[in-house]
Write a protein that holds these residues in place. Structure first.
Motif, PDB file in Angstrom:
ATOM      1  N   LYS A  38       0.832  -1.201   0.000  1.00 28.71           N
ATOM      2  CA  LYS A  38       0.000   0.000   0.000  1.00 28.71           C
ATOM      3  C   LYS A  38       0.868   1.252   0.000  1.00 28.71           C
ATOM      4  N   GLU A  39       1.912   1.264   0.800  1.00 23.63           N
ATOM      5  CA  GLU A  39       2.798   2.436   0.869  1.00 23.63           C
ATOM      6  C   GLU A  39       3.541   2.638  -0.438  1.00 23.63           C
ATOM      7  N   GLN A  52       3.294   6.111  -2.717  1.00 23.66           N
ATOM      8  CA  GLN A  52       4.477   6.888  -3.105  1.00 23.66           C
ATOM      9  C   GLN A  52       4.697   6.884  -4.612  1.00 23.66           C
ATOM     10  N   THR A  70       4.252  -2.814   9.992  1.00 22.45           N
ATOM     11  CA  THR A  70       3.140  -3.047   9.076  1.00 22.45           C
ATOM     12  C   THR A  70       2.073  -3.875   9.777  1.00 22.45           C
ATOM     13  N   ASN A 101       7.038   3.763   5.632  1.00 25.05           N
ATOM     14  CA  ASN A 101       7.141   4.818   4.616  1.00 25.05           C
ATOM     15  C   ASN A 101       8.591   5.051   4.197  1.00 25.05           C
ATOM     16  N   ALA A 133       9.680   2.056   1.971  1.00 28.03           N
ATOM     17  CA  ALA A 133       9.118   2.180   0.616  1.00 28.03           C
ATOM     18  C   ALA A 133       9.855   3.239  -0.191  1.00 28.03           C
TER      19      ALA A 133
END
Length: 266
Positions: A22-23, A27, A193, A212, A215
């Motif tokens: 998802k992250e 981004q 996570t 974050n 990623a």
């Protein structure tokens, strides 16, 4: 080989409904303005993420609900991706188990292997064949783990599957004939996570990296077509230091830390 340019290109992400996947999607949309193909099992999560990304970043987003332990779903993912002229592929979906390996039911162990290894090998072979034939520009990133490089007691099967990906991806990258296509291996340490929110991981929280940041480092390395991507300077220094130590010694130290966390969760 020139860097990847994700802007307005289609990028596939498996395991996209939560955590690192998802992250990465957020981004790629925010910082690279990529169009996204999202794959996961939970349609509600995918639909929610699709709506958010389109409304916030003015990109195109498509999703496909798929269980990567099911062969028919793997073929659907591949066909769906190439029909949308996929440019970058991030094979991120993975399942873990934290506990004593002998207490793991074989059916669950088989599911982990099917998701973490079988699905990745199938999709990797299909995408490599596609880009080798088409001679198009693109790239693939396999999400492995630092647990691939050093013993991770109480995550034995997870560590083993990630070790396979680490070796497989690196070896395969040397077989490529299309000079516009590359394979990168992303090997993060533990991350904060959904996968690590359980009580058994409670004693390990201080070692977990913000997702974050992981990623961000993953995508920067992927864009540069790095051979191996280790996120965070601490992980990079730690990996170099640990390579100097005997594996058995490292395994003993990891066993103490992981066992303590497991015991404290009971």
């Amino acid at each position: 080989m020139s860097s990847l340019q994700f802007k307005d290109k289609w990028v596939l992400i498996t395991g996209a409904s939560a955590g690192l996947g998802k992250e990465l999607a957020i981004q790629l949309a925010r910082d690279y303005h990529a169009n996204l193909i999202l794959i996961a099992r939970r349609e509600g999560k995918l639909s929610e993420l699709q709506s958010f990304l389109i409304s916030q970043y003015d990109i195109h987003v498509k999703y496909l609900v798929a269980d990567l332990s099911v062969q028919e779903d793997l073929e659907k993912v591949y066909q769906f991706s190439i029909s949308n002229n996929v440019y970058g592929m991030i094979l991120n979906a993975g399942v873990t188990y934290f506990g004593e390996d002998c207490q793991l039911e074989f059916a669950q162990a088989k599911k982990i292997i099917e998701t973490n290894i079988n699905s990745v090998v199938y999709l990797t072979q299909k995408f490599v064949q596609y880009f080798e034939t088409k001679k198009q520009e693109g790239a693939l990133m396999l999400v492995s783990s630092m647990a691939a490089m050093f013993p991770a007691p109480y995550q034995s099967i997870y560590s083993g599957t990630k070790s396979f990906l680490f070796s497989y991806g690196h070896a395969l990258s040397h077989e490529l004939k299309n000079k516009q296509f590359s394979i990168s291996i992303f090997a993060p340490g533990g991350m904060q996570t959904e996968m690590t929110e359980g009580d058994s991981f409670g004693g390990l929280q201080k070692w977990l990296m913000p997702v974050n940041q992981a990623a961000k480092d993953a995508l920067a390395g992927f864009a540069k077509r790095k051979y191996t991507i280790l996120p965070g300077w601490q992980n990079r220094i730690g990996a170099k230091f640990m390579r100097l130590l005997p594996l058995k010694f490292l395994g003993n130290q990891m066993e103490k830390v992981y066992k303590k966390s497991l015991d404290n969760s009971k």
